[in-house]
Design a protein around this motif. Structure first.
Motif, mmCIF file in Angstrom:
data_model
loop_
_atom_site.group_PDB
_atom_site.id
_atom_site.type_symbol
_atom_site.label_atom_id
_atom_site.label_comp_id
_atom_site.label_asym_id
_atom_site.label_seq_id
_atom_site.Cartn_x
_atom_site.Cartn_y
_atom_site.Cartn_z
ATOM 1 N N PHE A 1 73.170 61.467 -52.895
ATOM 2 C CA PHE A 1 73.443 60.075 -53.238
ATOM 3 C C PHE A 1 73.442 59.824 -54.740
ATOM 4 O O PHE A 1 73.996 58.825 -55.199
ATOM 5 N N LYS A 2 72.852 60.717 -55.532
ATOM 6 C CA LYS A 2 72.930 60.588 -56.987
ATOM 7 C C LYS A 2 74.388 60.698 -57.442
ATOM 8 O O LYS A 2 74.743 60.180 -58.492
ATOM 9 N N LYS A 3 75.211 61.373 -56.645
ATOM 10 C CA LYS A 3 76.624 61.550 -56.983
ATOM 11 C C LYS A 3 77.520 60.520 -56.310
ATOM 12 O O LYS A 3 78.607 60.229 -56.805
ATOM 13 N N THR A 4 77.087 59.979 -55.172
ATOM 14 C CA THR A 4 77.954 59.061 -54.429
ATOM 15 C C THR A 4 77.672 57.582 -54.709
ATOM 16 O O THR A 4 78.517 56.737 -54.441
ATOM 17 N N ILE A 5 76.489 57.256 -55.242
ATOM 18 C CA ILE A 5 76.163 55.860 -55.574
ATOM 19 C C ILE A 5 76.231 55.722 -57.088
ATOM 20 O O ILE A 5 75.437 56.322 -57.825
ATOM 21 N N ALA A 6 77.182 54.923 -57.556
ATOM 22 C CA ALA A 6 77.446 54.813 -58.991
ATOM 23 C C ALA A 6 76.219 54.391 -59.794
ATOM 24 O O ALA A 6 76.054 54.813 -60.945
ATOM 25 N N ALA A 7 75.348 53.581 -59.213
ATOM 26 C CA ALA A 7 74.182 53.075 -59.949
ATOM 27 C C ALA A 7 73.167 54.170 -60.283
ATOM 28 O O ALA A 7 72.239 53.932 -61.054
ATOM 29 N N TYR A 8 73.349 55.378 -59.722
ATOM 30 C CA TYR A 8 72.466 56.495 -60.067
ATOM 31 C C TYR A 8 73.042 57.360 -61.183
ATOM 32 O O TYR A 8 72.472 58.379 -61.537
ATOM 33 N N ARG A 9 74.163 56.929 -61.739
ATOM 34 C CA ARG A 9 74.739 57.619 -62.888
ATOM 35 C C ARG A 9 74.645 56.663 -64.074
ATOM 36 O O ARG A 9 75.112 55.526 -63.993
ATOM 37 N N ALA A 10 74.049 57.092 -65.150
ATOM 38 C CA ALA A 10 73.876 56.219 -66.311
ATOM 39 C C ALA A 10 74.165 56.992 -67.592
ATOM 40 O O ALA A 10 74.009 58.205 -67.650
ATOM 41 N N ARG A 11 74.605 56.243 -68.605
ATOM 42 C CA ARG A 11 74.865 56.815 -69.926
ATOM 43 C C ARG A 11 73.789 56.327 -70.892
ATOM 44 O O ARG A 11 73.027 55.419 -70.579
ATOM 45 N N ARG A 12 73.774 56.902 -72.068
ATOM 46 C CA ARG A 12 72.813 56.476 -73.096
ATOM 47 C C ARG A 12 73.378 55.274 -73.847
ATOM 48 O O ARG A 12 73.528 55.277 -75.066
ATOM 49 N N ALA A 13 73.708 54.252 -73.081
ATOM 50 C CA ALA A 13 74.211 52.981 -73.617
ATOM 51 C C ALA A 13 73.901 51.934 -72.559
ATOM 52 O O ALA A 13 73.798 52.254 -71.373
ATOM 53 N N PHE A 14 73.754 50.687 -72.965
ATOM 54 C CA PHE A 14 73.508 49.637 -71.981
ATOM 55 C C PHE A 14 74.781 49.375 -71.187
ATOM 56 O O PHE A 14 75.862 49.252 -71.755
ATOM 57 N N GLU A 15 74.632 49.317 -69.874
ATOM 58 C CA GLU A 15 75.758 49.051 -68.981
ATOM 59 C C GLU A 15 75.349 47.985 -67.973
ATOM 60 O O GLU A 15 74.188 47.911 -67.574
ATOM 61 N N ILE A 16 76.336 47.187 -67.550
ATOM 62 C CA ILE A 16 76.117 46.217 -66.478
ATOM 63 C C ILE A 16 76.643 46.842 -65.196
ATOM 64 O O ILE A 16 77.800 47.283 -65.135
ATOM 65 N N VAL A 17 75.790 46.935 -64.180
ATOM 66 C CA VAL A 17 76.153 47.585 -62.924
ATOM 67 C C VAL A 17 75.790 46.683 -61.744
ATOM 68 O O VAL A 17 74.914 45.826 -61.856
ATOM 69 N N ASP A 18 76.499 46.872 -60.645
ATOM 70 C CA ASP A 18 76.150 46.190 -59.404
ATOM 71 C C ASP A 18 75.491 47.205 -58.486
ATOM 72 O O ASP A 18 76.108 48.211 -58.114
ATOM 73 N N VAL A 19 74.237 46.947 -58.129
ATOM 74 C CA VAL A 19 73.471 47.871 -57.307
ATOM 75 C C VAL A 19 73.495 47.367 -55.861
ATOM 76 O O VAL A 19 73.080 46.239 -55.590
ATOM 77 N N PRO A 20 73.975 48.182 -54.927
ATOM 78 C CA PRO A 20 74.018 47.737 -53.533
ATOM 79 C C PRO A 20 72.619 47.655 -52.928
ATOM 80 O O PRO A 20 71.663 48.208 -53.484
ATOM 81 N N GLU A 21 72.510 46.967 -51.811
ATOM 82 C CA GLU A 21 71.235 46.966 -51.087
ATOM 83 C C GLU A 21 70.969 48.377 -50.596
ATOM 84 O O GLU A 21 71.828 49.013 -49.989
ATOM 85 N N LEU A 22 69.767 48.879 -50.878
ATOM 86 C CA LEU A 22 69.393 50.238 -50.515
ATOM 87 C C LEU A 22 68.051 50.224 -49.809
ATOM 88 O O LEU A 22 67.263 49.292 -49.951
ATOM 89 N N GLN A 23 67.797 51.281 -49.056
ATOM 90 C CA GLN A 23 66.560 51.401 -48.295
ATOM 91 C C GLN A 23 65.645 52.430 -48.960
ATOM 92 O O GLN A 23 66.104 53.480 -49.403
ATOM 93 N N TYR A 24 64.355 52.106 -49.022
ATOM 94 C CA TYR A 24 63.405 52.967 -49.721
ATOM 95 C C TYR A 24 62.125 53.169 -48.917
ATOM 96 O O TYR A 24 61.694 52.280 -48.176
ATOM 97 N N LEU A 25 61.503 54.297 -49.153
ATOM 98 C CA LEU A 25 60.086 54.459 -48.859
ATOM 99 C C LEU A 25 59.359 53.845 -50.041
ATOM 100 O O LEU A 25 59.720 54.103 -51.195
ATOM 101 N N MET A 26 58.327 53.031 -49.790
ATOM 102 C CA MET A 26 57.633 52.337 -50.877
ATOM 103 C C MET A 26 56.124 52.422 -50.705
ATOM 104 O O MET A 26 55.621 52.403 -49.583
ATOM 105 N N VAL A 27 55.422 52.477 -51.841
ATOM 106 C CA VAL A 27 53.963 52.390 -51.848
ATOM 107 C C VAL A 27 53.550 51.640 -53.109
ATOM 108 O O VAL A 27 54.094 51.875 -54.186
ATOM 109 N N ASP A 28 52.615 50.696 -52.975
ATOM 110 C CA ASP A 28 52.211 49.819 -54.074
ATOM 111 C C ASP A 28 50.964 50.326 -54.783
ATOM 112 O O ASP A 28 50.126 51.004 -54.183
ATOM 113 N N GLY A 29 50.823 49.923 -56.056
ATOM 114 C CA GLY A 29 49.628 50.270 -56.803
ATOM 115 C C GLY A 29 49.469 49.394 -58.025
ATOM 116 O O GLY A 29 50.312 48.545 -58.321
ATOM 117 N N HIS A 30 48.391 49.613 -58.736
ATOM 118 C CA HIS A 30 48.086 48.834 -59.943
ATOM 119 C C HIS A 30 47.390 49.738 -60.959
ATOM 120 O O HIS A 30 46.574 50.582 -60.599
#
Length: 196
Positions: free
Chosen positions: A9-38
């Motif tokens: 998915f790093k290759k198929t989802i554009a939002a996982y490709r970034a350059r060393r410049a500020f870019e405006i991107v549209d990130v689709p809704e994605l599903q994650y495993l999540m764990v919270d902390g402080h």
């Protein structure tokens, strides 16, 4: 040679490709495993959170391949970061005041039932979707402690110059393994959701 049947998915989802410049991107809704902390990410609490995520991520990958015939590359670690005073990220760098959610993206075909089968009942990990929409992001190469200047420029110069406002939580995607990579060579996508 890469397995043609294995999705990266790093290759198929554009939002996982970034350059060393500020870019405006549209990130689709994605599903994650999540764990919270402080608190400071250089503590055992942070390490424990990472170690809770990866076994479940790999069990889901193998379950997907075995039961669905769908294989994929386990995605990199990601983190959402926030604090009552966001200046703790750009000026004071007071890590003890940071809140975070560590995440690993999983495909949309991973169901709640599949997650329940592989996640221990006592696990702090959950399966949840995140819809970020329009974001500004850049690729940062270097130490995590060198991010402050980049974030300051992103939040206080680039985003306002386009008539946008910061919203949501600061998002980092760790393309390098910090245990095996020297700090100067760490590659991290820095992402910030915005409103127009």
């Amino acid at each position: 040679m890469a397995d043609p049947g294995k999705v990266d998915f790093k290759k198929t989802i554009a939002a996982y490709r970034a350059r060393r410049a500020f870019e405006i991107v549209d990130v689709p809704e994605l599903q994650y495993l999540m764990v919270d902390g402080h608190g400071d990410p250089n503590t055992s609490v942070f390490t424990d959170a990472v170690e809770a995520l990866y076994p479940i991520a790999y069990k889901l990958k193998f379950a997907s391949k075995k039961s669905l015939g769908r294989d994929y590359v386990v995605m990199p670690l990601e983190g959402l970061w926030w604090a009552d005073d966001m200046a703790t990220f750009t000026a004071a760098r007071d890590k003890s005041r940071w809140d975070w959610t560590l995440m690993i993206m999983v495909p949309e075909w991973i169901s709640a039932e599949m997650f329940a089968e592989v996640a221990p009942p006592e696990s702090p990990v959950r399966l949840e979707s995140l819809a970020e929409g329009k974001c500004v992001q850049t690729l940062h190469v270097g130490s995590f402690d060198d991010e402050a200047g980049v974030l300051d420029e992103m939040h206080n110069s680039f985003i306002p110059s386009y008539g946008m406002k910061v919203t949501g939580k600061h998002h980092e995607i760790y393309l390098s393994d910090r245990r095996k990579t020297e700090p100067a060579k760490l590659r991290t996508i820095l992402r910030q959701p915005v409103l127009e």
